[in-house]
Design a protein around this motif. Structure first.
Motif, mmCIF file in Angstrom:
data_model
loop_
_atom_site.group_PDB
_atom_site.id
_atom_site.type_symbol
_atom_site.label_atom_id
_atom_site.label_comp_id
_atom_site.label_asym_id
_atom_site.label_seq_id
_atom_site.Cartn_x
_atom_site.Cartn_y
_atom_site.Cartn_z
ATOM 1 N N PRO A 426 -14.377 -9.070 35.979
ATOM 2 C CA PRO A 426 -12.933 -9.286 35.781
ATOM 3 C C PRO A 426 -12.627 -9.660 34.336
ATOM 4 O O PRO A 426 -13.306 -10.508 33.748
ATOM 5 C CB PRO A 426 -12.606 -10.455 36.720
ATOM 6 N N ILE A 427 -11.614 -8.990 33.739
ATOM 7 C CA ILE A 427 -11.178 -9.323 32.366
ATOM 8 C C ILE A 427 -9.658 -9.386 32.351
ATOM 9 O O ILE A 427 -8.997 -8.992 33.328
ATOM 10 C CB ILE A 427 -11.676 -8.283 31.334
ATOM 11 N N GLU A 428 -9.109 -9.870 31.225
ATOM 12 C CA GLU A 428 -7.651 -9.948 31.096
ATOM 13 C C GLU A 428 -7.090 -8.580 30.702
ATOM 14 O O GLU A 428 -7.781 -7.747 30.128
ATOM 15 C CB GLU A 428 -7.267 -10.980 30.026
ATOM 16 N N VAL A 429 -5.805 -8.412 30.981
ATOM 17 C CA VAL A 429 -5.133 -7.150 30.625
ATOM 18 C C VAL A 429 -4.884 -7.148 29.117
ATOM 19 O O VAL A 429 -4.245 -8.066 28.599
ATOM 20 C CB VAL A 429 -3.793 -7.009 31.383
ATOM 21 N N PRO A 430 -5.381 -6.147 28.399
ATOM 22 C CA PRO A 430 -5.109 -6.103 26.950
ATOM 23 C C PRO A 430 -3.650 -5.727 26.704
ATOM 24 O O PRO A 430 -3.144 -4.751 27.267
ATOM 25 C CB PRO A 430 -6.064 -5.017 26.448
ATOM 26 N N GLU A 512 -18.766 -13.196 35.278
ATOM 27 C CA GLU A 512 -17.574 -13.932 34.834
ATOM 28 C C GLU A 512 -17.639 -14.092 33.327
ATOM 29 O O GLU A 512 -18.673 -14.470 32.782
ATOM 30 C CB GLU A 512 -17.548 -15.299 35.528
ATOM 31 N N TYR A 513 -16.521 -13.798 32.650
ATOM 32 C CA TYR A 513 -16.585 -13.877 31.185
ATOM 33 C C TYR A 513 -16.397 -15.310 30.711
ATOM 34 O O TYR A 513 -15.734 -16.122 31.349
ATOM 35 C CB TYR A 513 -15.579 -12.932 30.534
ATOM 36 N N LYS A 514 -17.003 -15.587 29.560
ATOM 37 C CA LYS A 514 -16.954 -16.930 28.997
ATOM 38 C C LYS A 514 -16.864 -16.804 27.472
ATOM 39 O O LYS A 514 -17.634 -16.076 26.862
ATOM 40 C CB LYS A 514 -18.225 -17.684 29.395
ATOM 41 N N ALA A 515 -15.887 -17.499 26.866
ATOM 42 C CA ALA A 515 -15.734 -17.465 25.408
ATOM 43 C C ALA A 515 -16.441 -18.671 24.804
ATOM 44 O O ALA A 515 -16.257 -19.797 25.241
ATOM 45 C CB ALA A 515 -14.265 -17.468 25.029
ATOM 46 N N GLY A 519 -15.950 -17.880 19.484
ATOM 47 C CA GLY A 519 -15.077 -16.789 19.912
ATOM 48 C C GLY A 519 -15.813 -15.640 20.556
ATOM 49 O O GLY A 519 -15.189 -14.708 21.068
ATOM 50 N N THR A 520 -17.141 -15.658 20.542
ATOM 51 C CA THR A 520 -17.906 -14.590 21.187
ATOM 52 C C THR A 520 -17.722 -14.675 22.693
ATOM 53 O O THR A 520 -17.793 -15.749 23.280
ATOM 54 C CB THR A 520 -19.402 -14.730 20.862
ATOM 55 N N VAL A 521 -17.458 -13.530 23.324
ATOM 56 C CA VAL A 521 -17.270 -13.499 24.784
ATOM 57 C C VAL A 521 -18.545 -12.960 25.418
ATOM 58 O O VAL A 521 -19.010 -11.871 25.085
ATOM 59 C CB VAL A 521 -16.059 -12.626 25.169
ATOM 60 N N MET A 522 -19.122 -13.755 26.322
ATOM 61 C CA MET A 522 -20.353 -13.357 27.009
ATOM 62 C C MET A 522 -20.090 -13.325 28.509
ATOM 63 O O MET A 522 -19.166 -13.974 29.002
ATOM 64 C CB MET A 522 -21.479 -14.341 26.685
ATOM 65 N N GLY A 523 -20.904 -12.566 29.214
ATOM 66 C CA GLY A 523 -20.747 -12.459 30.660
ATOM 67 C C GLY A 523 -21.796 -13.273 31.390
ATOM 68 O O GLY A 523 -22.996 -13.059 31.208
ATOM 69 N N VAL A 524 -21.352 -14.243 32.204
ATOM 70 C CA VAL A 524 -22.274 -15.037 33.013
ATOM 71 C C VAL A 524 -22.473 -14.321 34.346
ATOM 72 O O VAL A 524 -21.519 -14.128 35.106
ATOM 73 C CB VAL A 524 -21.718 -16.460 33.246
#
Length: 1557
Positions: A426-430, A512-515, A519-524
């Motif tokens: 799941p990510i946010e709508v750009p 689940e994404y984590k910033a 500012g780097t976004v990684m996926g847990v």
């Protein structure tokens, strides 16, 4: 400082005697100032009342809380306000997470102590102010550049604050008292007010410079003290421009001994200095350069404070949660639970979504959710691609792109992916191509290997599109295939198809994404078993049961909203009502109304939602919250949540809300739910709270605060450890060592219900998910891996977990830890907040000079004025300093609605930090405080006695093991035209001889802007014209032999003819640049000044500018009658002409050049450049002074070559003129100035292809020499060579010349010498006057180019300017020159011979005592290279570093302005040019802004940081001006002293002036 608390007359006799002895020691220099203060304070300590502020180093109290009364007083005079930036902003910024009435009271109490005091720092100045201009605006802040140079810094700063607090009740009394009481300021004010007519400003600057502990502080004189002396003796006074040369002994640099103006020798006694020298002298030189440069010594490491609290408890043990119970009906997998409820409870509601008004829009039952999820799973597996080549297979990652207003579609997509055994991300709508953080989301998608995105039809239509209707490619994103998941697009599966539901295993279920902080976004990645176990643990901890209603106000795509609202609710067949952010903005009370309407049992909210509901509750009276058994506060781990919880309970307790219902929790993407408070039993006592000392917290230690409530933090618990989990606390830095029981650390969790890895990033995974804690001995405590939660906290009594902050919000400053949320809370407590928006504040740290510095950025309200904003910023500084005992580096206010937002409306801190570092933040107000927060500057250098002297061991050319730094050009042997030399030693004779022997040979050709020859002169034409001018002078001018005649001509052949006409007459020509018609105000005074100085009696001139000056006569119509006898001087030592020039320091100097010097110089140039009658050279220089005049007027007559003359002003209308002339005439040698080269580089650099097409070819150019009196500008010459390489220009062609006032040409790259060499020297060594060569690319390296080959007949030696002894070639020193063409002396009306003897006839203090040398005033060094010169010997290269008069002596080190300016110009792309100078100990940086004015304030922090990083200096004032404001002379050199005078006289019309505190 101590006597304020003790009456000296009442002291015991022995104490008074000891004090008197101390004073005597200080006056005789037997003790340092620092030692004096320390001993005095120690003597007086027992007699000072305890209420006074005592030296912290002498206190035995274990607490080290600085009293805010010691703070520098802050408030300010009214500034020039800038243009108001007004912008409308949308709602949604009422976030009140940090509201705390207790904390607000504490902040107000701290600020109350400052209320009566005024601020010593002026407000920033903006252009076009609506406020009246105040004379206090230009005052300087107190000099704290050396406030932390030693361990006594705290004491000094406290004394400074106390002194300011006493003295500065109001600016008026402060100024008046200082004018009456400061005895030491008289000398300084006399220097500052010279020629400026601003005694108030000067006095104010003096007071600020003297507001220090040291009583003998005298600010350095940054103007020439010689000026007043000469004026008092009747010398001619020139406005702003001193006349004639300045004594080296009276140079600016020699007076600027240390940063705080104390002469070095008065600081340390001779005995102590000798002892220190003995201790510091190495037994053998560790480097061949005799200079030890250790990076570790750069930073001043603060001494550990003995009062720092240390942890005292025992080592913590792991805390276990309750066992995870086994319930018989728990499903084997989450998909199985959905299948069960979809079959058995098909009509049971699973989800209700709300519309924008807050009313139910649709309800998704478990039956519909199951059916649609199965359809989607079937479609994903069987309808994308073909049977042989499916698009998706098990384990592939799929992006879910759904808005927060459409939870139903997200539920279906998420469970559809689980059933299809693909991994949802799941990510946010750009929202746009440049959306904040969208690039980092692209990094996440790339690391997870996502190529497919699921979305709804409505969302797809809203995505930004290209003109042809395709979805744009978002920055940094991989190529995605978009799939719409609306029901009408899904395929019903065949009856025999069933999704495969395996038992939960360790395969990833979702990501689940984590910033991160950067500012780097990684996926847990969360495994299927972890997902199921987490749901079970939440069910047990929250006591969930089937059929309950849950109100979810937080984001359902991640974190607690996903875990409770999407996963656990489905496992327990609960009914979730989702309240999106858009509804909350429109109706803040909507979630409370839903609780009331649906009799909800559980609600998941944030502190923001509590505050919004509390603010809007007056609209609804009939609301009941009695049904709530659990109010989960998602951000309960924020220490400031306790205030929101209390306030909400206070308002809604009357509506049935029970205190035990509020359940804060702590979560993180990696460890998932760390702890949650269990729902309490009615009537049971509520958990206690911890009131902690912020001072202790900053040192990572738990200390209960009982005394100073102003610096206390109240935190509530977040409940107990989760069922089935194990928790421990480890140190946040270094190896994961277990903390002690009274120590703050990072919370680690071991549980089956946690993340397993950062997907696709195995390197960072190990450090976060596989941590083995160790004990104090470094031994692992077991083999069970823990997961880092990123939360900072401790375990309190009863195993309750307390969280005090997050690792990502941690700011490590000078060994202490501060939490960004705490600083935000303090800033917001500075009431009333009429200046900024509450929820729009970002706090982060930037690394500057080996430490983290705190930056606060806030959005300013459109209706806030400049004064209110500045006052608010000042009070925030005070509050943070008082409560947290930490200084802010920068506080910036930006226009409303301009900070980067996250998709849910919060602030995107890492993006804001990036904008700040890149200079794209565009603040409207800024306050920098580097003086107070940079405490690790190196100690000022104490100058040591010079080691090289007559007693040194001299073996041949060795001084202490090194060569004496000297070099020489070729011998001036008799060259081929020896008859000419012997017979015609005067230029007049040479011209007559050429007119007779070769009358028609063309000597000069003048070109106009079109490249056409507008005039020329052959030998005989020039001779005859000079004769007619001689006749005119004798007829009209009543000229006597030896009279001075000013020549006022534009560049051309008339100037040359007039010069020789004067020589024919026997008078002395003085060439003067005519005043510029468009800029008479600036240029006419210089012309008048030269005329006043050079012509003592009735004066005469020639020229065409007669309407500008009261000229005696104009030579336009020359007589035709026969001229008289041509004058021949009786001796070659007689004066030939006067050469006047304004130096870069603003000094107007005229030097006397004899006939012998002219002949010798022309001979040297002829020999060096191989100039003969058949040669052509092109000259594009100003012909009024220095080597430019010699080449333009003299050299051709002597050598017979043809000079093609191009006035530099012609290039303004025709840029390619110079280069096209070189190409057209096939010129081999040309001379130009840096201004000309810069014009061509900037104007023609992009047109090389067009010039090449027009046939321009520069391959003929053998030498292109830049004529200058400064360090070679290597970047410019390299750029020029590279840009025009395509036109055939040889990279070896470009070189430089060097001359000075005392000798017009010392170096000139010839035709036979080796190519100019380039070396890289260590900048840090250079500041110590040492030369240490390093490799190219080494840190802190400075490239220097040789200044050209030394001319024939010239000898140079490098000399220590203070001892006048020669130095070794590893030293930087003044360049002295011995040459037959040195000038005879300065031209003075009253014949002051002292200057002449000092500069033109100097002798070494040892060595060659008989040789007379001329002092150039430039610092440089000599290096023997591997290249061979014409005679076959190794070549000695001379490197010019900078002007001695312009060098800045700050903190005991020597800085060259060009080095600082180079750093400043690199700081931001919109800085066109910059200049630096000093103003009473403060470094002032003036930057020309070539961008838009909204970028002006972006420059302030970047300029401050780059100077601090690269030069270890704190900038005092940053002035941003328009392009072209920095004055430049005809040679292209900056006139920094003129700029300084204009700054002090307030004549710059700056865009912005920032006074750094």
């Amino acid at each position: 400082m101590a006597e304020r608390g003790a009456d000296l007359s009442a002291l015991p006799k022995e104490v008074r005697e000891q004090l008197a002895e101390l004073d005597l020691e200080l006056s005789e220099g037997d003790i340092t100032q620092k030692g004096y203060e320390k001993k005095r304070a120690k003597l007086l300590a027992p007699f000072i009342p305890q209420t006074q502020s005592v030296d912290p180093a002498l206190q035995n109290d274990q607490r080290c809380l600085t009293s805010s009364s010691d703070q520098a007083p802050i408030s300010a005079p009214v500034p020039l306000s800038g243009r108001q930036h007004r912008a409308h902003r949308s709602g949604g910024a009422r976030d009140d997470r940090y509201r705390s009435d207790i904390h607000t009271e504490a902040v107000q109490a701290a600020l109350a102590k400052h209320k009566e005091q005024k601020m010593a720092v002026p407000m920033p100045t903006k252009r076009r102010s609506a406020f009246p201009h105040s004379t206090v605006d230009n005052c300087t802040p107190p000099d704290t550049s050396s406030a932390s140079e030693d361990e006594g810094s705290l004491r000094r700063r406290a004394a400074l604050r106390a002194a300011l607090a006493q003295t500065l009740q109001s600016p008026d009394s402060w100024i008046n008292r200082s004018l009456q009481g400061s005895s030491a300021s008289s000398s300084a004010s006399s220097t500052l007010s010279h020629g400026e007519g601003k005694p108030q400003l000067a006095a104010l600057a003096d007071v600020l410079a003297h507001t220090r502990v040291e009583n003998n502080s005298v600010p350095p004189d940054v103007t020439s003290s010689a000026i007043q002396d000469r004026v008092s003796r009747g010398a001619v006074e020139a406005p702003n421009v001193p006349v004639r040369g300045m004594s080296r002994g009276q140079s600016r640099s020699s007076m600027m001994d240390t940063a705080d103006g104390v002469p070095v020798n008065s600081r340390v006694s001779t005995k102590i200095q000798q002892l220190l020298n003995t201790l510091k002298r190495p037994k053998r030189p560790p480097l061949s350069e005799f200079f030890v440069d250790d990076t570790d010594e750069i930073v001043e490491v603060p001494q550990p404070d003995p009062n720092t609290p240390k942890p005292e408890g025992r080592q913590i043990t792991s805390v276990k949660g309750e066992p995870l119970g086994v319930v018989s009906n728990w499903p084997p997998a989450l998909q199985a639970a959905l299948a069960r409820w979809g079959a058995t409870q098909a009509k049971s509601p699973a989800l209700t979504a709300l519309d924008i008004t807050g009313k139910p829009l649709y309800t998704l039952t478990y039956g519909k959710l199951w059916n649609r999820s199965v359809k989607l799973a079937f479609t994903l597996l069987n309808r994308l691609g073909t049977k042989t080549e499916p698009v998706l297979k098990s384990g592939d990652r799929v992006a879910l792109v759904y808005p927060n207003s459409d939870p139903g579609m997200f539920y279906v997509a998420f469970y559809g992916c689980l059933l299809a055994e693909v991994i949802p991300v799941p990510i946010e709508v750009p929202l746009s191509r440049k959306d904040a953080g969208s690039q980092q989301i692209g990094f996440l998608l790339g690391s997870c290997g996502v190529s497919l995105a699921l979305t709804s039809e409505a969302c797809l239509k809203g995505l930004p599109k290209t003109p042809n209707g395709e979805i744009i490619e978002f920055k940094g994103w991989p190529r995605l295939k978009w799939v719409v998941t609306d029901s009408k697009y899904l395929t019903k599966p065949s009856k025999d198809w069933q999704p495969h539901i395996p038992t939960a295993n360790t395969d990833p279920a979702y990501i689940e994404y984590k910033a991160s902080k950067e500012g780097t976004v990684m996926g847990v990645a969360v495994s299927k078993v972890a997902m199921l176990t987490h749901c079970q643990a939440l069910t047990q901890a929250c006591n969930y049961s089937e059929g309950e209603t849950l109100i979810n106000v937080v984001d359902f795509k991640k974190d607690i909203g996903l875990w409770h609202g999407v996963l656990t609710s489905v496992m327990n067949r609960m009914h979730t009502i989702s309240v999106p952010y858009s509804v909350m903005k429109a109706c803040p009370l909507s979630w409370v109304q839903r609780v009331n309407t649906h009799k909800a049992r559980v609600a998941v909210v944030k502190c923001r939602d509590l505050h919004w509901a509390m603010m809007a509750h007056r609209d609804q009276r009939d609301i009941s919250l009695v049904s709530l058994r659990m109010l989960i506060v998602a951000d309960g781990a924020n220490p400031w949540s306790v205030s929101s919880c209390d306030a909400f309970l206070n308002v809604f307790q009357s509506h049935g809300l029970k205190p035990e219902v509020i359940c804060p929790c702590a979560t993180s993407p990696e460890a998932m739910t760390v702890a949650i408070r269990r729902p309490g039993v009615l009537g049971a006592p509520l958990p206690a709270r911890a009131i902690l000392s912020m001072w202790g917290l900053s040192h990572g230690v738990i200390r209960v605060n009982t005394e100073d409530k102003n610096s206390a933090l109240t935190v509530q618990d977040v409940g107990h450890v989760m069922p089935g989990a194990l928790m421990c606390i480890v140190k946040p830095d270094g190896p994961p060592q277990l903390c002690k029981t009274d120590e703050i650390g990072e919370i680690l969790v071991n549980s089956r219900a946690g993340g397993t890895m950062y997907y696709g990033l195995p390197g960072v995974t190990k450090n976060a998910f596989e941590v083995i804690p160790v004990n104090s001995n470094g031994a692992p405590i077991g083999d069970v891996p823990f997961v880092r939660s990123g939360l900072l906290g401790f375990v309190g009594p009863g195993s309750l977990v307390f969280v005090v902050g997050k690792m990502e919000g941690l700011l490590n400053v000078s060994g202490r830890r501060h939490n960004a949320d705490d600083l935000v809370a303090t800033a917001l407590a500075v009431e009333p907040v009429k200046t900024v928006y509450r929820g729009r504040i970002a706090v982060f740290s930037v690394t500057v000079f080996y430490d983290e510095r705190i930056v606060v950025v806030a959005e300013q309200r459109p209706d806030a004025n400049e004064e209110d904003s500045f006052q608010w910023m000042s009070r925030v500084l005070q509050a943070i300093d008082s409560i947290h005992q930490v200084g802010l580096y920068c506080l910036a206010l930006v226009p409303a609605n301009t900070l980067s937002k996250t998709p849910l409306g919060g602030i995107h801190v890492s993006e804001i930090k990036q904008h700040f570092l890149e200079g794209t933040l565009h603040p409207c107000n800024i306050l920098m405080c580097p003086h107070t927060c940079v405490t690790n500057l190196p100690k000022p250098r104490q100058k040591q006695p010079v080691g090289v002297g007559p007693a040194s061991i001299m073996v041949g050319n060795l001084v202490a093991g090194k060569r004496i730094a000297q070099a020489a050009g070729r011998e001036l042997a008799l060259i081929e035209d020896q008859d000419l030399v012997r017979k015609h030693q005067f230029l007049t004779e040479a011209l007559q001889w050429r007119a007779q022997t070769d009358p028609d040979h063309t000597l000069f050709v003048l070109l106009n802007a079109k490249g056409t020859a507008v005039s020329s002169a052959t030998c005989v034409q020039l001779h005859r014209r000079a004769e007619r001018i001689m006749a005119a002078l004798m007829e009209k001018g009543n000229i006597n032999t030896g009279d001075n005649v000013v020549l006022l001509y534009p560049p051309g052949i008339d100037l040359i003819a007039s010069f020789y006409g004067c020589l024919y007459t026997g008078c002395i020509p003085v060439t003067v640049r005519p005043p510029h018609p468009q800029n008479l105000a600036a240029t006419l005074p210089t012309v008048r000044m030269i005329i006043d100085v050079s012509v003592s009696g009735p004066w005469h001139t020639t020229g065409v500018y007669f309407h500008l000056l009261p000229l005696s006569f104009v030579l336009d119509d020359l007589p035709r009658k026969r001229p008289g006898q041509i004058y021949k001087p009786p001796t070659a030592e007689m004066l030939a002409y006067l050469d006047f020039s304004v130096s870069t320091t603003g000094m107007l100097t005229g030097v006397k050049v004899s006939h012998a010097a002219v002949s010798a110089l022309c001979r040297s140039i002829k020999l060096q450049c191989e100039l003969y009658s058949s040669r052509q050279i092109v000259i594009c220089l100003d012909p009024y002074c220095g080597l430019g005049f010699v080449l333009w007027c003299l050299s051709s007559v002597y050598s017979g070559h043809q000079s093609i003359l191009i006035p530099p002003m012609e290039l303004e209308s025709s840029l390619p003129l110079w280069l096209s002339t070189l190409s057209q005439y096939r010129i081999r040698d040309t001379f130009c100035s840096y201004s000309v080269m810069e014009l061509c580089t900037k104007g023609l650099g992009t047109q090389t292809e067009a010039l090449k097409a027009r046939g321009m070819n520069l391959s003929c150019v053998r030498s292109c020499v830049v004529v200058a009196e400064e360090r070679p500008r290597l970047p410019l010459t390299q750029s020029f060579s590279k840009l025009f390489k395509d036109l055939g220009l040889s990279p070896r062609a470009v070189s430089t010349a060097f001359g000075s006032r005392v000798n017009l040409a010392i170096c000139l790259q010839g035709t036979t010498g080796p190519d100019p060499s380039t070396v890289y020297v260590d900048l840090k060594s250079l500041r110590h006057d040492r030369v240490r060569l390093v490799e190219r690319g080494a840190p802190q390296s400075l490239p220097l180019m040789e200044s050209g080959t030394i001319l024939p007949g010239v000898r140079v030696i490098i000399v220590n300017p203070e001892t006048r002894g020669p130095v070794g070639d590893s030293h930087l020193g003044e360049i002295w020159v011995n040459s037959p063409h040195s000038a005879s002396g300065y031209y003075t009306i009253y014949g002051e011979e002292s200057l002449q003897a000092d500069h033109f006839n100097a002798r070494l203090s040892f060595g060659e005592l008989q040789t007379l040398w001329a002092r150039t005033g430039y610092l440089g060094f000599v290096r023997r290279t591997e290249l061979l010169d014409a005679s076959g010997d190794r070549h000695d290269a001379l490197f010019v570093v900078g002007s001695l008069d312009e060098a800045l002596e700050l903190r005991g080190l020597r800085y060259h302005p060009i080095d600082i300016e180079t750093s400043v110009s690199r700081a931001h792309r919109s800085i066109a040019e910059s200049a630096v100078f000093t103003w009473t100990n403060l470094l002032v940086v003036v930057s020309e802004l070539c961008g838009s004015e909204q970028e002006a304030l972006d420059l302030v922090p970047l300029v401050t940081s780059v100077v601090l990083e690269e030069h270890h200096l704190v900038v005092g004032v940053v002035v941003v001006v328009d392009p072209g404001v920095i004055p430049i002379n005809s040679r292209g050199e900056k006139q920094r002293m003129h700029l300084r005078d204009s700054f002090l006289a307030d004549q710059l019309d700056p865009i912005y002036v920032a006074y750094n505190m």
